[in-house]
Design a protein around this motif. Structure first.
Motif, PDB file in Angstrom:
ATOM      1  N   ALA A 164     -13.095   2.612  -7.731  1.00 15.00           N
ATOM      2  CA  ALA A 164     -12.205   3.773  -7.579  1.00 15.00           C
ATOM      3  C   ALA A 164     -10.752   3.382  -7.836  1.00 15.00           C
ATOM      4  O   ALA A 164      -9.996   4.116  -8.487  1.00 15.00           O
ATOM      5  CB  ALA A 164     -12.365   4.367  -6.179  1.00 15.00           C
ATOM      6  N   PHE A 165     -10.355   2.214  -7.353  1.00 17.83           N
ATOM      7  CA  PHE A 165      -8.977   1.749  -7.572  1.00 17.83           C
ATOM      8  C   PHE A 165      -8.758   1.374  -9.038  1.00 17.83           C
ATOM      9  O   PHE A 165      -7.670   1.558  -9.578  1.00 17.83           O
ATOM     10  CB  PHE A 165      -8.677   0.545  -6.652  1.00 17.83           C
ATOM     11  CG  PHE A 165      -8.183   0.948  -5.294  1.00 17.83           C
ATOM     12  CD1 PHE A 165      -8.964   1.751  -4.461  1.00 17.83           C
ATOM     13  CD2 PHE A 165      -6.936   0.549  -4.836  1.00 17.83           C
ATOM     14  CE1 PHE A 165      -8.510   2.144  -3.208  1.00 17.83           C
ATOM     15  CE2 PHE A 165      -6.469   0.941  -3.581  1.00 17.83           C
ATOM     16  CZ  PHE A 165      -7.254   1.735  -2.771  1.00 17.83           C
ATOM     17  N   ASN A 223     -10.966 -12.640   7.908  1.00 16.53           N
ATOM     18  CA  ASN A 223     -11.673 -13.905   7.653  1.00 16.53           C
ATOM     19  C   ASN A 223     -11.081 -14.599   6.431  1.00 16.53           C
ATOM     20  O   ASN A 223     -10.727 -15.774   6.472  1.00 16.53           O
ATOM     21  CB  ASN A 223     -13.158 -13.657   7.386  1.00 16.53           C
ATOM     22  CG  ASN A 223     -13.931 -13.323   8.653  1.00 16.53           C
ATOM     23  OD1 ASN A 223     -13.439 -13.555   9.764  1.00 16.53           O
ATOM     24  ND2 ASN A 223     -15.126 -12.784   8.496  1.00 16.53           N
ATOM     25  N   THR A 224     -11.013 -13.844   5.336  1.00 14.03           N
ATOM     26  CA  THR A 224     -10.517 -14.407   4.076  1.00 14.03           C
ATOM     27  C   THR A 224      -9.037 -14.099   3.931  1.00 14.03           C
ATOM     28  O   THR A 224      -8.557 -13.059   4.398  1.00 14.03           O
ATOM     29  CB  THR A 224     -11.270 -13.791   2.888  1.00 14.03           C
ATOM     30  OG1 THR A 224     -11.224 -12.363   3.017  1.00 14.03           O
ATOM     31  CG2 THR A 224     -12.722 -14.236   2.866  1.00 14.03           C
ATOM     32  N   THR A 225      -8.325 -14.976   3.288  1.00 20.54           N
ATOM     33  CA  THR A 225      -6.907 -14.739   3.036  1.00 20.54           C
ATOM     34  C   THR A 225      -6.774 -13.667   1.952  1.00 20.54           C
ATOM     35  O   THR A 225      -7.697 -13.455   1.160  1.00 20.54           O
ATOM     36  CB  THR A 225      -6.208 -16.022   2.572  1.00 20.54           C
ATOM     37  OG1 THR A 225      -6.839 -16.470   1.362  1.00 20.54           O
ATOM     38  CG2 THR A 225      -6.305 -17.114   3.625  1.00 20.54           C
ATOM     39  N   PHE A 226      -5.654 -12.978   1.927  1.00 23.10           N
ATOM     40  CA  PHE A 226      -5.430 -11.957   0.895  1.00 23.10           C
ATOM     41  C   PHE A 226      -5.157 -12.666  -0.430  1.00 23.10           C
ATOM     42  O   PHE A 226      -4.233 -13.455  -0.539  1.00 23.10           O
ATOM     43  CB  PHE A 226      -4.252 -11.057   1.289  1.00 23.10           C
ATOM     44  CG  PHE A 226      -4.019  -9.969   0.284  1.00 23.10           C
ATOM     45  CD1 PHE A 226      -4.996  -9.028   0.028  1.00 23.10           C
ATOM     46  CD2 PHE A 226      -2.815  -9.901  -0.428  1.00 23.10           C
ATOM     47  CE1 PHE A 226      -4.801  -8.017  -0.910  1.00 23.10           C
ATOM     48  CE2 PHE A 226      -2.616  -8.902  -1.368  1.00 23.10           C
ATOM     49  CZ  PHE A 226      -3.605  -7.955  -1.609  1.00 23.10           C
ATOM     50  N   ASP A 227      -5.979 -12.345  -1.416  1.00 28.65           N
ATOM     51  CA  ASP A 227      -5.980 -13.144  -2.648  1.00 28.65           C
ATOM     52  C   ASP A 227      -6.249 -12.219  -3.846  1.00 28.65           C
ATOM     53  O   ASP A 227      -7.315 -12.255  -4.463  1.00 28.65           O
ATOM     54  CB  ASP A 227      -7.094 -14.201  -2.504  1.00 28.65           C
ATOM     55  CG  ASP A 227      -7.175 -15.135  -3.693  1.00 28.65           C
ATOM     56  OD1 ASP A 227      -6.162 -15.307  -4.399  1.00 28.65           O
ATOM     57  OD2 ASP A 227      -8.277 -15.685  -3.911  1.00 28.65           O
ATOM     58  N   PRO A 228      -5.267 -11.345  -4.172  1.00 25.70           N
ATOM     59  CA  PRO A 228      -5.527 -10.270  -5.148  1.00 25.70           C
ATOM     60  C   PRO A 228      -5.985 -10.766  -6.511  1.00 25.70           C
ATOM     61  O   PRO A 228      -6.803 -10.106  -7.149  1.00 25.70           O
ATOM     62  CB  PRO A 228      -4.184  -9.542  -5.245  1.00 25.70           C
ATOM     63  CG  PRO A 228      -3.172 -10.485  -4.705  1.00 25.70           C
ATOM     64  CD  PRO A 228      -3.879 -11.320  -3.681  1.00 25.70           C
ATOM     65  N   ASP A 246      -3.817  -7.747 -13.093  1.00 26.19           N
ATOM     66  CA  ASP A 246      -2.636  -7.233 -12.387  1.00 26.19           C
ATOM     67  C   ASP A 246      -3.077  -6.173 -11.384  1.00 26.19           C
ATOM     68  O   ASP A 246      -4.216  -5.699 -11.454  1.00 26.19           O
ATOM     69  CB  ASP A 246      -1.624  -6.644 -13.385  1.00 26.19           C
ATOM     70  CG  ASP A 246      -0.219  -6.598 -12.788  1.00 26.19           C
ATOM     71  OD1 ASP A 246      -0.032  -7.080 -11.641  1.00 26.19           O
ATOM     72  OD2 ASP A 246       0.693  -6.063 -13.452  1.00 26.19           O
ATOM     73  N   TRP A 247      -2.194  -5.829 -10.494  1.00 26.64           N
ATOM     74  CA  TRP A 247      -2.556  -4.843  -9.468  1.00 26.64           C
ATOM     75  C   TRP A 247      -1.306  -4.179  -8.908  1.00 26.64           C
ATOM     76  O   TRP A 247      -0.220  -4.749  -8.912  1.00 26.64           O
ATOM     77  CB  TRP A 247      -3.337  -5.509  -8.345  1.00 26.64           C
ATOM     78  CG  TRP A 247      -2.564  -6.610  -7.649  1.00 26.64           C
ATOM     79  CD1 TRP A 247      -2.252  -7.840  -8.154  1.00 26.64           C
ATOM     80  CD2 TRP A 247      -1.980  -6.557  -6.347  1.00 26.64           C
ATOM     81  NE1 TRP A 247      -1.518  -8.567  -7.250  1.00 26.64           N
ATOM     82  CE2 TRP A 247      -1.343  -7.805  -6.123  1.00 26.64           C
ATOM     83  CE3 TRP A 247      -1.947  -5.593  -5.334  1.00 26.64           C
ATOM     84  CZ2 TRP A 247      -0.666  -8.100  -4.928  1.00 26.64           C
ATOM     85  CZ3 TRP A 247      -1.277  -5.891  -4.150  1.00 26.64           C
ATOM     86  CH2 TRP A 247      -0.659  -7.135  -3.957  1.00 26.64           C
ATOM     87  N   THR A 281      -5.805  -3.691 -12.662  1.00 29.60           N
ATOM     88  CA  THR A 281      -6.020  -3.867 -14.100  1.00 29.60           C
ATOM     89  C   THR A 281      -6.926  -5.068 -14.321  1.00 29.60           C
ATOM     90  O   THR A 281      -6.722  -6.120 -13.695  1.00 29.60           O
ATOM     91  CB  THR A 281      -4.667  -4.127 -14.812  1.00 29.60           C
ATOM     92  OG1 THR A 281      -3.694  -3.245 -14.252  1.00 29.60           O
ATOM     93  CG2 THR A 281      -4.773  -3.883 -16.299  1.00 29.60           C
ATOM     94  N   THR A 282      -7.916  -4.906 -15.200  1.00 27.81           N
ATOM     95  CA  THR A 282      -8.815  -6.035 -15.496  1.00 27.81           C
ATOM     96  C   THR A 282      -8.778  -6.339 -16.991  1.00 27.81           C
ATOM     97  O   THR A 282      -8.328  -5.525 -17.791  1.00 27.81           O
ATOM     98  CB  THR A 282     -10.271  -5.712 -15.085  1.00 27.81           C
ATOM     99  OG1 THR A 282     -10.694  -4.556 -15.803  1.00 27.81           O
ATOM    100  CG2 THR A 282     -10.382  -5.451 -13.598  1.00 27.81           C
TER     101      THR A 282
END
Ligand SMILES: [Zn+2]
Length: 473
Positions: free
Chosen positions: A308-309, A122-127, A325-326, A316-317
């Motif tokens: 968990a991730f 449904n939603t676009t991938f938007d990290p 970042d991810w 990273t937050t």
């Protein structure tokens, strides 16, 4: 009597008064009679050759057993039950991976799985959450021909109301599903992306269109009235309609709740009116298909992969709840999550994610049904950008907040969908009536890719790009 014939009789009377000479009168009458016969014949011919009408109504989130076992669920749905006796239907439709609205609706009009049609979720991938919760709204993302395309190519008028992924579609009369902030400005946005002038033209008869993000029963009634109006005024050859209120109430209260049954009974009335209109404007040549995009499961638990991730340093937050970042990111959708790696060729990160998912899956309390790797995922037609896919059991849903527990009991009753289409509860619906469609016939369990080529075939079109098969002679 056609007005052309009245005109002809009137002309004969006028001419007989003008021509006193009998020979000229006889000639004039002969000429006019021949012209009349020609007109009548061509009228009958055009009646005979008028192309069929197909109306495809999608009831979002409707499990087939709402109708096939209506009594057991206490659902009063006389109009939908007529489809069982008068038409052909499926006991269940095995849908898309994931079993969610936008990929499924696109499969319903293309006959291919999401990896091929291009609408993966449904939603676009938007990290980094920069797209303001954008959905796959735009037709330009569909990579294969649609039912609307082949109908238009055959010279049929095409129309659609609230169908997903139709912003920018080439249709004669289109009111796409689209919203942004949910404020009154969305109505202007919708006018801007709909067929120019269409909503304004309908307004004196129907009032304001209730579209966009409105998922109430009232909004579906309004969509039904716009459908009847377009059928009567515009005479399309193909019309698609998406009704959204059942899905909404099932998310809120679970499938088969009293609230869900009440909403479905309202939808049944709307479908009855649309069918009556379609059969009146296209007598003897109207096909009505009632379909759905996925089934539904009740949920009691929530598995949230984000904390968990984050703990595993894959996300990273900045401490204020913003992702900076991810390395690996869940792309969640109700009952499942695809996992995308920033660098899919990074073997170390891939094995770290694989271990994390295995550890989570080892605890039965987390409700993980299966974890698929990229190769299997692609074979099943889902999520080309993802490296893993986590599918939950019936009863669990994914969470989407960065904070909070990984596992929690859901506070209020609700439902979801989105897990692997293998879960019987997630099967979608297919009902069809029309001239030549066998009455009272069950097709058993069918593949969602079969719907588009079958419907195309019924109305004398073909969709060779579809991977599904034609289910009816
Ligand atoms: Zn849906």
């Amino acid at each position: 009597m056609p007005s052309a014939v009245w005109g002809m009789l009137f002309a004969i009377m006028k001419i007989s008064m003008k021509y006193r000479n009998r020979a000229s009168l006889r000639q004039a009458i002969l000429f006019l009679s021949l012209a009349g016969i020609f007109l009548l014949a061509s009228g009958a011919l055009s009646q005979q050759q008028a192309p069929p009408l197909l109306v495809m109504i999608s009831v979002d989130g409707m499990r087939p057993d709402y109708i096939t076992e209506a009594d057991a669920h206490g659902a009063k749905v006389p109009n939908l039950r007529r489809f069982l006796n008068e038409g052909t239907y499926a006991e269940g439709v095995v849908g898309t991976l994931p079993t969610v609205t936008y990929p499924a609706h696109t499969t319903l009009v293309t006959g291919v799985w999401p990896a091929k049609h291009g609408i993966f979720a449904n939603t676009t991938f938007d990290p980094l959450q920069q797209n303001f919760q954008g959905w796959y709204w735009y037709t330009e993302d569909i990579r294969v021909p649609t039912l609307w395309d082949v109908a238009a190519r055959a010279g049929r008028g095409t129309a659609s109301i609230q169908w997903p992924v139709t912003v920018g579609a080439h249709m004669n009369w289109n009111i796409p599903e689209f919203w942004r902030a949910g404020t009154p400005d969305d109505a202007k946005l919708l006018r801007a992306v709909s067929t120019p002038g269409l909503l304004e033209e309908a307004k004196p008869d129907l009032g304001e269109y209730t579209g966009g993000i409105d998922t109430s029963g009232k909004a579906d009634e309004s969509r039904g009235r716009f459908t009847q109006w377009i059928l009567e005024k515009k005479h399309p050859g193909l019309l698609t309609l998406h009704l959204t209120s059942l899905d909404h109430i099932e998310h809120e209260t679970g499938p088969f709740s009293p609230e869900s049954i009440a909403i479905l009974e309202g939808i049944d009335t709307t479908i009855g009116k649309i069918r009556e209109t379609a059969e009146r404007v296209a007598p003897g040549r109207a096909y009505i298909a009632v379909v759905s995009d996925h089934g539904f499961v009740r949920t009691d638990y929530q598995l949230n992969l984000f904390p968990a991730f984050r703990e595993a340093n894959l996300i990273t937050t900045d401490g204020k709840g913003k992702i900076t970042d991810w390395k690996a990111m869940p792309w969640v959708t109700g009952g499942s999550a695809a996992i995308v790696l920033k660098d899919p060729s990074d073997a170390a990160i891939a094995s770290q994610v694989r271990e994390l998912l295995a550890k989570l899956a080892n605890n039965p309390a987390n409700g993980i049904d299966r974890t698929l790797e990229a190769e299997d995922l692609l074979k099943r037609g889902g999520y080309p950008p993802a490296s893993f896919f986590v599918s939950l059991k019936a009863g669990w849903r994914t969470g989407a907040t960065l904070e909070g527990p990984v596992l929690s009991k859901t506070l209020k009753l609700g439902g979801t969908h989105g897990a692997l289409p293998d879960l019987p509860e997630l099967r979608a619906a297919f009902f069809l009536v029309g001239p030549g469609v066998p009455a009272g016939k069950s097709l058993g369990i069918i593949d969602m890719r079969d719907v588009a080529p079958t419907l195309a075939h019924e109305i004398g079109l073909s969709l060779p790009s579809a991977d599904g098969k034609i289910l009816l002679p």
